[in-house]
Design a protein around this motif. Structure first.
Motif, PDB file in Angstrom:
ATOM      1  N   ILE A  97       4.419  23.756 -10.798  1.00 34.82           N
ATOM      2  CA  ILE A  97       5.709  23.159 -10.448  1.00 34.82           C
ATOM      3  C   ILE A  97       5.837  23.022  -8.935  1.00 34.82           C
ATOM      4  CG2 ILE A  97       7.133  25.248 -10.384  1.00 34.82           C
ATOM      5  CD1 ILE A  97       8.201  21.970 -11.942  1.00 34.82           C
ATOM      6  N   TRP A  98       5.260  23.955  -8.184  1.00 34.19           N
ATOM      7  CA  TRP A  98       5.256  23.820  -6.723  1.00 34.19           C
ATOM      8  C   TRP A  98       4.450  22.590  -6.303  1.00 34.19           C
ATOM      9  CZ3 TRP A  98       8.131  25.879  -3.054  1.00 34.19           C
ATOM     10  CH2 TRP A  98       8.794  27.085  -3.298  1.00 34.19           C
ATOM     11  N   PHE A  99       3.311  22.386  -6.946  1.00 34.99           N
ATOM     12  CA  PHE A  99       2.497  21.216  -6.615  1.00 34.99           C
ATOM     13  C   PHE A  99       3.179  19.923  -7.039  1.00 34.99           C
ATOM     14  CE2 PHE A  99      -0.918  23.707  -5.105  1.00 34.99           C
ATOM     15  CZ  PHE A  99      -1.830  22.845  -4.513  1.00 34.99           C
ATOM     16  N   ALA A 100       3.860  19.929  -8.171  1.00 33.71           N
ATOM     17  CA  ALA A 100       4.599  18.737  -8.601  1.00 33.71           C
ATOM     18  C   ALA A 100       5.664  18.384  -7.570  1.00 33.71           C
ATOM     19  CB  ALA A 100       5.234  18.978  -9.964  1.00 33.71           C
ATOM     20  N   CYS A 101       6.412  19.378  -7.119  1.00 38.92           N
ATOM     21  CA  CYS A 101       7.444  19.118  -6.099  1.00 38.92           C
ATOM     22  C   CYS A 101       6.828  18.652  -4.789  1.00 38.92           C
ATOM     23  CB  CYS A 101       8.284  20.366  -5.889  1.00 38.92           C
ATOM     24  SG  CYS A 101       9.328  20.771  -7.290  1.00 38.92           S
ATOM     25  N   ALA A 102       5.674  19.199  -4.432  1.00 37.32           N
ATOM     26  CA  ALA A 102       5.012  18.771  -3.197  1.00 37.32           C
ATOM     27  C   ALA A 102       4.597  17.307  -3.288  1.00 37.32           C
ATOM     28  CB  ALA A 102       3.789  19.653  -2.929  1.00 37.32           C
ATOM     29  N   TRP A 128       5.948  15.024  -5.181  1.00 40.02           N
ATOM     30  CA  TRP A 128       7.159  14.204  -5.161  1.00 40.02           C
ATOM     31  C   TRP A 128       7.707  14.085  -3.751  1.00 40.02           C
ATOM     32  CZ3 TRP A 128       9.154  17.199  -9.958  1.00 40.02           C
ATOM     33  CH2 TRP A 128       8.539  16.677 -11.098  1.00 40.02           C
ATOM     34  N   THR A 129       7.540  15.140  -2.955  1.00 40.08           N
ATOM     35  CA  THR A 129       7.937  15.067  -1.546  1.00 40.08           C
ATOM     36  C   THR A 129       7.066  14.074  -0.799  1.00 40.08           C
ATOM     37  OG1 THR A 129       8.642  17.380  -1.657  1.00 40.08           O
ATOM     38  CG2 THR A 129       8.323  16.442   0.527  1.00 40.08           C
ATOM     39  N   MET A 182       0.827  -1.197   0.000  1.00 40.30           N
ATOM     40  CA  MET A 182       0.000   0.000   0.000  1.00 40.30           C
ATOM     41  C   MET A 182       0.870   1.259   0.000  1.00 40.30           C
ATOM     42  SD  MET A 182      -2.977   1.232   2.634  1.00 40.30           S
ATOM     43  CE  MET A 182      -1.827   1.606   3.939  1.00 40.30           C
ATOM     44  N   TYR A 183       1.919   1.293   0.804  1.00 39.85           N
ATOM     45  CA  TYR A 183       2.829   2.437   0.819  1.00 39.85           C
ATOM     46  C   TYR A 183       3.529   2.577  -0.526  1.00 39.85           C
ATOM     47  CZ  TYR A 183       2.315   2.826   5.903  1.00 39.85           C
ATOM     48  OH  TYR A 183       1.828   3.000   7.168  1.00 39.85           O
ATOM     49  N   GLY A 184       3.893   1.468  -1.138  1.00 38.23           N
ATOM     50  CA  GLY A 184       4.498   1.524  -2.460  1.00 38.23           C
ATOM     51  C   GLY A 184       3.542   2.075  -3.506  1.00 38.23           C
ATOM     52  N   ALA A 185       2.296   1.639  -3.445  1.00 37.65           N
ATOM     53  CA  ALA A 185       1.294   2.132  -4.390  1.00 37.65           C
ATOM     54  C   ALA A 185       1.031   3.623  -4.184  1.00 37.65           C
ATOM     55  CB  ALA A 185       0.000   1.345  -4.247  1.00 37.65           C
ATOM     56  N   LEU A 186       0.959   4.045  -2.933  1.00 42.95           N
ATOM     57  CA  LEU A 186       0.758   5.467  -2.652  1.00 42.95           C
ATOM     58  C   LEU A 186       1.943   6.292  -3.143  1.00 42.95           C
ATOM     59  CD1 LEU A 186      -0.814   5.239   0.902  1.00 42.95           C
ATOM     60  CD2 LEU A 186      -1.894   6.169  -1.137  1.00 42.95           C
ATOM     61  N   SER A 187       3.133   5.755  -3.006  1.00 45.04           N
ATOM     62  CA  SER A 187       4.319   6.449  -3.487  1.00 45.04           C
ATOM     63  C   SER A 187       4.276   6.610  -5.007  1.00 45.04           C
ATOM     64  CB  SER A 187       5.569   5.675  -3.066  1.00 45.04           C
ATOM     65  OG  SER A 187       6.720   6.338  -3.461  1.00 45.04           O
ATOM     66  N   VAL A 188       3.902   5.567  -5.711  1.00 49.00           N
ATOM     67  CA  VAL A 188       3.813   5.635  -7.168  1.00 49.00           C
ATOM     68  C   VAL A 188       2.707   6.599  -7.600  1.00 49.00           C
ATOM     69  CG1 VAL A 188       3.243   4.290  -9.233  1.00 49.00           C
ATOM     70  CG2 VAL A 188       4.818   3.376  -7.543  1.00 49.00           C
ATOM     71  N   ALA A 240       1.013  11.846  -9.878  1.00 43.84           N
ATOM     72  CA  ALA A 240       0.353  13.146  -9.712  1.00 43.84           C
ATOM     73  C   ALA A 240       1.351  14.271  -9.956  1.00 43.84           C
ATOM     74  CB  ALA A 240      -0.256  13.255  -8.311  1.00 43.84           C
ATOM     75  N   GLY A 241       2.579  14.089  -9.473  1.00 45.26           N
ATOM     76  CA  GLY A 241       3.617  15.081  -9.730  1.00 45.26           C
ATOM     77  C   GLY A 241       3.916  15.224 -11.212  1.00 45.26           C
ATOM     78  N   LEU A 242       3.892  14.120 -11.946  1.00 43.98           N
ATOM     79  CA  LEU A 242       4.118  14.186 -13.390  1.00 43.98           C
ATOM     80  C   LEU A 242       2.992  14.917 -14.113  1.00 43.98           C
ATOM     81  CD1 LEU A 242       5.597  10.671 -14.195  1.00 43.98           C
ATOM     82  CD2 LEU A 242       6.764  12.876 -14.236  1.00 43.98           C
ATOM     83  N   PHE A 243       1.754  14.730 -13.658  1.00 39.53           N
ATOM     84  CA  PHE A 243       0.641  15.463 -14.252  1.00 39.53           C
ATOM     85  C   PHE A 243       0.799  16.965 -14.017  1.00 39.53           C
ATOM     86  CE2 PHE A 243      -1.829  11.437 -14.229  1.00 39.53           C
ATOM     87  CZ  PHE A 243      -2.179  11.451 -15.568  1.00 39.53           C
ATOM     88  N   PHE A 244       1.168  17.355 -12.789  1.00 35.76           N
ATOM     89  CA  PHE A 244       1.382  18.773 -12.517  1.00 35.76           C
ATOM     90  C   PHE A 244       2.566  19.318 -13.314  1.00 35.76           C
ATOM     91  CE2 PHE A 244      -1.144  18.067  -8.579  1.00 35.76           C
ATOM     92  CZ  PHE A 244      -2.090  19.051  -8.815  1.00 35.76           C
ATOM     93  N   LEU A 245       3.587  18.502 -13.533  1.00 34.03           N
ATOM     94  CA  LEU A 245       4.717  18.931 -14.347  1.00 34.03           C
ATOM     95  C   LEU A 245       4.281  19.188 -15.783  1.00 34.03           C
ATOM     96  CD1 LEU A 245       7.831  19.350 -14.403  1.00 34.03           C
ATOM     97  CD2 LEU A 245       7.992  16.975 -15.143  1.00 34.03           C
ATOM     98  N   ARG A 246       3.408  18.341 -16.301  1.00 36.74           N
ATOM     99  CA  ARG A 246       2.902  18.536 -17.655  1.00 36.74           C
ATOM    100  C   ARG A 246       2.100  19.834 -17.755  1.00 36.74           C
ATOM    101  NH1 ARG A 246      -1.464  14.609 -20.302  1.00 36.74           N
ATOM    102  NH2 ARG A 246      -2.643  15.584 -18.635  1.00 36.74           N
ATOM    103  N   TYR A 247       1.259  20.106 -16.755  1.00 35.99           N
ATOM    104  CA  TYR A 247       0.479  21.347 -16.768  1.00 35.99           C
ATOM    105  C   TYR A 247       1.384  22.561 -16.645  1.00 35.99           C
ATOM    106  CZ  TYR A 247      -3.559  18.326 -16.195  1.00 35.99           C
ATOM    107  OH  TYR A 247      -4.503  17.357 -16.365  1.00 35.99           O
ATOM    108  N   TRP A 248       2.484  22.438 -15.896  1.00 35.59           N
ATOM    109  CA  TRP A 248       3.440  23.534 -15.794  1.00 35.59           C
ATOM    110  C   TRP A 248       4.095  23.796 -17.145  1.00 35.59           C
ATOM    111  CZ3 TRP A 248       8.909  22.874 -16.122  1.00 35.59           C
ATOM    112  CH2 TRP A 248       9.611  24.052 -15.957  1.00 35.59           C
ATOM    113  N   ARG A 249       4.449  22.735 -17.859  1.00 37.56           N
ATOM    114  CA  ARG A 249       5.078  22.906 -19.174  1.00 37.56           C
ATOM    115  C   ARG A 249       4.114  23.542 -20.168  1.00 37.56           C
ATOM    116  NH1 ARG A 249       8.289  18.013 -21.392  1.00 37.56           N
ATOM    117  NH2 ARG A 249       8.780  19.652 -22.868  1.00 37.56           N
ATOM    118  N   LEU A 250       2.824  23.255 -20.049  1.00 39.24           N
ATOM    119  CA  LEU A 250       1.837  23.832 -20.967  1.00 39.24           C
ATOM    120  C   LEU A 250       1.541  25.295 -20.646  1.00 39.24           C
ATOM    121  CD1 LEU A 250      -0.722  20.897 -21.293  1.00 39.24           C
ATOM    122  CD2 LEU A 250       0.900  21.707 -23.011  1.00 39.24           C
ATOM    123  N   SER A 251       1.453  25.618 -19.359  1.00 39.97           N
ATOM    124  CA  SER A 251       1.024  26.965 -18.978  1.00 39.97           C
ATOM    125  C   SER A 251       2.168  27.876 -18.541  1.00 39.97           C
ATOM    126  CB  SER A 251      -0.003  26.890 -17.850  1.00 39.97           C
ATOM    127  OG  SER A 251       0.619  26.457 -16.651  1.00 39.97           O
ATOM    128  N   GLY A 252       3.235  27.311 -18.013  1.00 37.36           N
ATOM    129  CA  GLY A 252       4.326  28.123 -17.499  1.00 37.36           C
ATOM    130  C   GLY A 252       4.035  28.722 -16.134  1.00 37.36           C
TER     131      GLY A 252
END
Length: 87
Positions: free
Chosen positions: A36-41, A43-44, A8-14, A19-31
Motif C-alpha cells: 500500500i505504501w508503494f501504491a501511494c508512492a 499515485w504520487t 508522454m507526460y500523460g502516458a507516464l501518469s497513466v 502500477a499503483g493499482l497492481f500494488f493495491l491488488r497485491y496489498w489486498r491479497l497479502s495484507g
C-alpha cells in the motif's frame, strides 16, 4: 512545451496509476503494508507527471516537493519492511 512532451507526460501518469493499482491488488491479497505504501508512492508520481503537463518547466519547487513525497513513501515502505513492522 514540445508537442511530444504532453502526451508522454500523460502516458507516464497513466502508467504510474496502473502500477499503483497492481500494488493495491497485491496489498489486498497479502495484507502487507509494504504494497500500500508503494501504491501511494506511484499515485504520487502520477500526480507529479500530471502536474508537469500543466507547467512549462520542471524546475518548480512544488514539482520537486511532490516527487520528494513519492520517494519518501518508498523509503518508509522499505524501512518498515526491514524492521519487520510491515504486517
Amino acid at each position: 512545451m514540445s508537442a511530444l512532451l504532453e502526451p508522454m507526460y500523460g502516458a507516464l501518469s497513466v502508467m504510474c496509476l496502473l502500477a499503483g493499482l497492481f500494488f493495491l491488488r497485491y496489498w489486498r491479497l497479502s495484507g502487507d503494508r509494504f504494497f500500500i505504501w508503494f501504491a501511494c508512492a506511484f499515485w504520487t508520481f502520477a500526480v507529479n507527471w500530471a502536474l508537469l503537463v500543466d507547467t512549462s518547466t520542471e524546475h518548480s519547487p512544488y514539482i520537486y516537493a511532490v516527487r520528494l513525497a513519492g520517494f519518501v513513501q518508498i523509503i518508509i515502505a522499505i524501512t518498515l519492511k526491514n524492521r519487520g513492522a510491515a504486517r
